[in-house]
Design a protein around this motif. Sequence first.
Motif, PDB file in Angstrom:
ATOM      1  N   ASP A   1       0.837  -1.206   0.000  1.00 41.83           N
ATOM      2  CA  ASP A   1       0.000   0.000   0.000  1.00 41.83           C
ATOM      3  C   ASP A   1       0.870   1.253   0.000  1.00 41.83           C
ATOM      4  OD1 ASP A   1      -2.462  -1.351   0.051  1.00 41.83           O
ATOM      5  OD2 ASP A   1      -2.362  -1.592   2.211  1.00 41.83           O
ATOM      6  N   SER A   2       1.883   1.275   0.861  1.00 43.64           N
ATOM      7  CA  SER A   2       2.733   2.466   0.937  1.00 43.64           C
ATOM      8  C   SER A   2       3.457   2.701  -0.384  1.00 43.64           C
ATOM      9  CB  SER A   2       3.741   2.339   2.083  1.00 43.64           C
ATOM     10  OG  SER A   2       4.655   1.281   1.872  1.00 43.64           O
ATOM     11  N   GLU A   3       3.916   1.639  -1.028  1.00 41.68           N
ATOM     12  CA  GLU A   3       4.580   1.802  -2.319  1.00 41.68           C
ATOM     13  C   GLU A   3       3.629   2.397  -3.359  1.00 41.68           C
ATOM     14  OE1 GLU A   3       5.970  -2.069  -3.285  1.00 41.68           O
ATOM     15  OE2 GLU A   3       7.683  -2.006  -1.917  1.00 41.68           O
ATOM     16  N   ALA A   4       2.380   1.916  -3.363  1.00 43.87           N
ATOM     17  CA  ALA A   4       1.403   2.404  -4.341  1.00 43.87           C
ATOM     18  C   ALA A   4       1.033   3.860  -4.072  1.00 43.87           C
ATOM     19  CB  ALA A   4       0.155   1.522  -4.320  1.00 43.87           C
ATOM     20  N   VAL A   5       0.812   4.215  -2.799  1.00 40.01           N
ATOM     21  CA  VAL A   5       0.451   5.595  -2.474  1.00 40.01           C
ATOM     22  C   VAL A   5       1.608   6.538  -2.769  1.00 40.01           C
ATOM     23  CG1 VAL A   5      -0.206   7.174  -0.623  1.00 40.01           C
ATOM     24  CG2 VAL A   5      -1.252   4.903  -0.745  1.00 40.01           C
ATOM     25  N   LEU A   6       2.821   6.139  -2.414  1.00 41.98           N
ATOM     26  CA  LEU A   6       3.992   6.979  -2.696  1.00 41.98           C
ATOM     27  C   LEU A   6       4.168   7.179  -4.201  1.00 41.98           C
ATOM     28  CD1 LEU A   6       4.550   6.627   0.311  1.00 41.98           C
ATOM     29  CD2 LEU A   6       6.942   6.157  -0.241  1.00 41.98           C
ATOM     30  N   ARG A   7       3.869   6.134  -4.967  1.00 40.84           N
ATOM     31  CA  ARG A   7       3.964   6.258  -6.423  1.00 40.84           C
ATOM     32  C   ARG A   7       2.929   7.250  -6.937  1.00 40.84           C
ATOM     33  NH1 ARG A   7       2.808   1.327  -7.583  1.00 40.84           N
ATOM     34  NH2 ARG A   7       4.903   0.626  -7.006  1.00 40.84           N
ATOM     35  N   ALA A   8       1.716   7.193  -6.391  1.00 42.49           N
ATOM     36  CA  ALA A   8       0.664   8.131  -6.821  1.00 42.49           C
ATOM     37  C   ALA A   8       1.032   9.564  -6.460  1.00 42.49           C
ATOM     38  CB  ALA A   8      -0.659   7.742  -6.166  1.00 42.49           C
ATOM     39  N   ILE A   9       1.603   9.766  -5.283  1.00 48.27           N
ATOM     40  CA  ILE A   9       2.011  11.115  -4.875  1.00 48.27           C
ATOM     41  C   ILE A   9       3.136  11.624  -5.760  1.00 48.27           C
ATOM     42  CG2 ILE A   9       3.048  12.454  -2.992  1.00 48.27           C
ATOM     43  CD1 ILE A   9       1.608  10.587  -1.030  1.00 48.27           C
ATOM     44  N   ARG A  10       4.059  10.740  -6.098  1.00 50.02           N
ATOM     45  CA  ARG A  10       5.188  11.130  -6.950  1.00 50.02           C
ATOM     46  C   ARG A  10       4.710  11.539  -8.341  1.00 50.02           C
ATOM     47  NH1 ARG A  10       7.939   7.054  -5.820  1.00 50.02           N
ATOM     48  NH2 ARG A  10       7.505   5.742  -7.631  1.00 50.02           N
ATOM     49  N   LEU A  11       3.615  10.950  -8.807  1.00 50.48           N
ATOM     50  CA  LEU A  11       3.075  11.276 -10.123  1.00 50.48           C
ATOM     51  C   LEU A  11       2.168  12.503 -10.099  1.00 50.48           C
ATOM     52  CD1 LEU A  11       2.198   7.657 -11.353  1.00 50.48           C
ATOM     53  CD2 LEU A  11       4.094   9.097 -12.118  1.00 50.48           C
ATOM     54  N   THR A  12       1.997  13.103  -8.927  1.00 48.61           N
ATOM     55  CA  THR A  12       1.117  14.265  -8.782  1.00 48.61           C
ATOM     56  C   THR A  12       1.949  15.545  -8.781  1.00 48.61           C
ATOM     57  OG1 THR A  12      -0.386  12.940  -7.424  1.00 48.61           O
ATOM     58  CG2 THR A  12      -0.659  15.336  -7.347  1.00 48.61           C
ATOM     59  N   PRO A  13       1.609  16.531  -9.598  1.00 51.40           N
ATOM     60  CA  PRO A  13       2.362  17.800  -9.594  1.00 51.40           C
ATOM     61  C   PRO A  13       2.327  18.456  -8.209  1.00 51.40           C
ATOM     62  CG  PRO A  13       0.917  17.668 -11.507  1.00 51.40           C
ATOM     63  CD  PRO A  13       0.563  16.508 -10.632  1.00 51.40           C
ATOM     64  N   ASP A  14       3.386  19.207  -7.900  1.00 51.88           N
ATOM     65  CA  ASP A  14       3.497  19.836  -6.588  1.00 51.88           C
ATOM     66  C   ASP A  14       2.354  20.806  -6.302  1.00 51.88           C
ATOM     67  OD1 ASP A  14       5.798  18.434  -6.065  1.00 51.88           O
ATOM     68  OD2 ASP A  14       7.150  20.058  -6.651  1.00 51.88           O
ATOM     69  N   ASP A  15       1.796  21.421  -7.352  1.00 51.00           N
ATOM     70  CA  ASP A  15       0.742  22.413  -7.154  1.00 51.00           C
ATOM     71  C   ASP A  15      -0.663  21.817  -7.259  1.00 51.00           C
ATOM     72  OD1 ASP A  15       0.874  21.847  -9.829  1.00 51.00           O
ATOM     73  OD2 ASP A  15       0.691  23.940 -10.502  1.00 51.00           O
ATOM     74  N   MET A  16      -0.767  20.493  -7.349  1.00 53.43           N
ATOM     75  CA  MET A  16      -2.085  19.858  -7.435  1.00 53.43           C
ATOM     76  C   MET A  16      -2.479  19.289  -6.078  1.00 53.43           C
ATOM     77  SD  MET A  16      -3.450  16.691  -9.836  1.00 53.43           S
ATOM     78  CE  MET A  16      -3.621  17.746 -11.279  1.00 53.43           C
ATOM     79  N   PRO A  17      -3.648  19.676  -5.542  1.00 51.08           N
ATOM     80  CA  PRO A  17      -4.104  19.117  -4.258  1.00 51.08           C
ATOM     81  C   PRO A  17      -4.343  17.609  -4.357  1.00 51.08           C
ATOM     82  CG  PRO A  17      -5.339  21.105  -4.823  1.00 51.08           C
ATOM     83  CD  PRO A  17      -4.565  20.710  -6.042  1.00 51.08           C
ATOM     84  N   ILE A  18      -4.272  16.956  -3.212  1.00 49.06           N
ATOM     85  CA  ILE A  18      -4.509  15.512  -3.125  1.00 49.06           C
ATOM     86  C   ILE A  18      -5.688  15.259  -2.195  1.00 49.06           C
ATOM     87  CG2 ILE A  18      -3.609  13.334  -2.199  1.00 49.06           C
ATOM     88  CD1 ILE A  18      -0.875  14.087  -3.195  1.00 49.06           C
ATOM     89  N   ASP A  19      -6.603  14.425  -2.639  1.00 48.80           N
ATOM     90  CA  ASP A  19      -7.686  13.902  -1.796  1.00 48.80           C
ATOM     91  C   ASP A  19      -7.403  12.430  -1.531  1.00 48.80           C
ATOM     92  OD1 ASP A  19      -9.006  16.324  -1.832  1.00 48.80           O
ATOM     93  OD2 ASP A  19     -10.351  15.767  -3.465  1.00 48.80           O
ATOM     94  N   LEU A  20      -7.510  12.026  -0.272  1.00 45.08           N
ATOM     95  CA  LEU A  20      -7.291  10.628   0.097  1.00 45.08           C
ATOM     96  C   LEU A  20      -8.532  10.106   0.814  1.00 45.08           C
ATOM     97  CD1 LEU A  20      -5.457   8.111   0.459  1.00 45.08           C
ATOM     98  CD2 LEU A  20      -4.653   9.137   2.594  1.00 45.08           C
ATOM     99  N   VAL A  21      -9.160   9.086   0.246  1.00 50.79           N
ATOM    100  CA  VAL A  21     -10.289   8.418   0.897  1.00 50.79           C
ATOM    101  C   VAL A  21      -9.715   7.310   1.763  1.00 50.79           C
ATOM    102  CG1 VAL A  21     -12.440   7.160   0.584  1.00 50.79           C
ATOM    103  CG2 VAL A  21     -11.800   8.961  -1.036  1.00 50.79           C
ATOM    104  N   LEU A  22      -9.962   7.388   3.061  1.00 44.79           N
ATOM    105  CA  LEU A  22      -9.311   6.507   4.023  1.00 44.79           C
ATOM    106  C   LEU A  22     -10.355   5.680   4.765  1.00 44.79           C
ATOM    107  CD1 LEU A  22      -6.401   5.978   4.949  1.00 44.79           C
ATOM    108  CD2 LEU A  22      -6.680   7.757   6.666  1.00 44.79           C
TER     109      LEU A  22
END
Length: 279
Positions: A71-92
Motif C-alpha cells: 500500500d505504501s509503495e502504491a500511495v507513494l507512487r501516486a504522490i510522486r506522479l502528482t504535480p506539486d501544485d495539485m491538491p490531493i484527496d485521500l479516501v481513508l
Amino acid sequence: MPFSIGDLFWIFFILMALLPAIRQYRLEAVRVRLIQSLEKKRGTRLITLIHRQESLSILGIPISRYINVEDSEAVLRAIRLTPDDMPIDLVLHTPGGLVLAAEQIARALQKHKAKVTVFVPHYAMSGGTMIALAADEIVMDENAVLGPVDPQLGELPAASILETVQLKGRERVDDRTLILADIAGKAMTQVADFIYRLLVEKMPPEKAREITELLTSGRFTHDYPLTCEQLTAMGLPVCGELPAEIYALMDLYPQPPQRRPSVQYIPLPYSREPGRNGQ
C-alpha cells in the motif's frame, strides 16, 4: 459438432469460474469512472486507501486487508506522479496496519506542497489515524471515528507491557518480558516523536504535545473510537460534509456476499412529506 453432457458441464464450470473475475473487472471500471469524475469536479488527485474484504480470487475466497508495504509503495507512487501544485484527496477506510507503511504514507503526504485532504466516511483506526493526522484537512462523516495510535507488540499494547513491569517490579519478571518492555518503551517513544512532528506544524508546540500524549500513551484501548466531538475537543480540526461521491465510491467496495444479509434496507432517500415513499 454436437456437445455431450460432459462438454456442457465443463463449459458451465469454466463460465462460473470466470464470472467473479468478470464482475471484478466491471467493478474496477465503474470505480475508475467515479474517481475521474470526482477529480475533475475538485481539481485534485484522488487516492483511495480502502481495506475491506472482497472476493478477489477466481474461487471467491475473501481476503482481509490492512495497511502494508505494498500500500505504501502504491500511495507513494501516486504522490510522486502528482504535480506539486495539485491538491490531493485521500479516501481513508482502514483498521490500521504496519507502522512502517503508515509512517511512509504520512510523511509523503506531509511533504506534498499542495493541500492534502483526507476523507473518512466510516473509520480510520491506528495507522489510518496516523495518516489522517498528516493531512491539512480531515473531513469525517458525523458518525465516523479515528482511533489511538499507541504501538502494539503483536497482540499486546506496548503501554500495558511497561505497566506490567512497573507493577510487578523488574526483579519479578522474566528476561523475555524485560526485553519486550525495552522494545515497548522504544516503540512508544518513536511513535510519539513522529506524531508530534506531524502535529507541531499545524498548532502550537504545547497543544501538539498534549494531543500526542492523548493518542500515544495508552490512555485508551487500541480500538477505542474517537468521535468528531472528542477530536474537536482535543483541538483537532475534523468533521465537515463529505461529497456524495465518496459514499457512492464506498458502495463500490462491497463486502463478500452472504446468504443472509446482516443489514437490510431500501436503498433510497426518504422524504417526510405526506404521500411520498408509497405511503
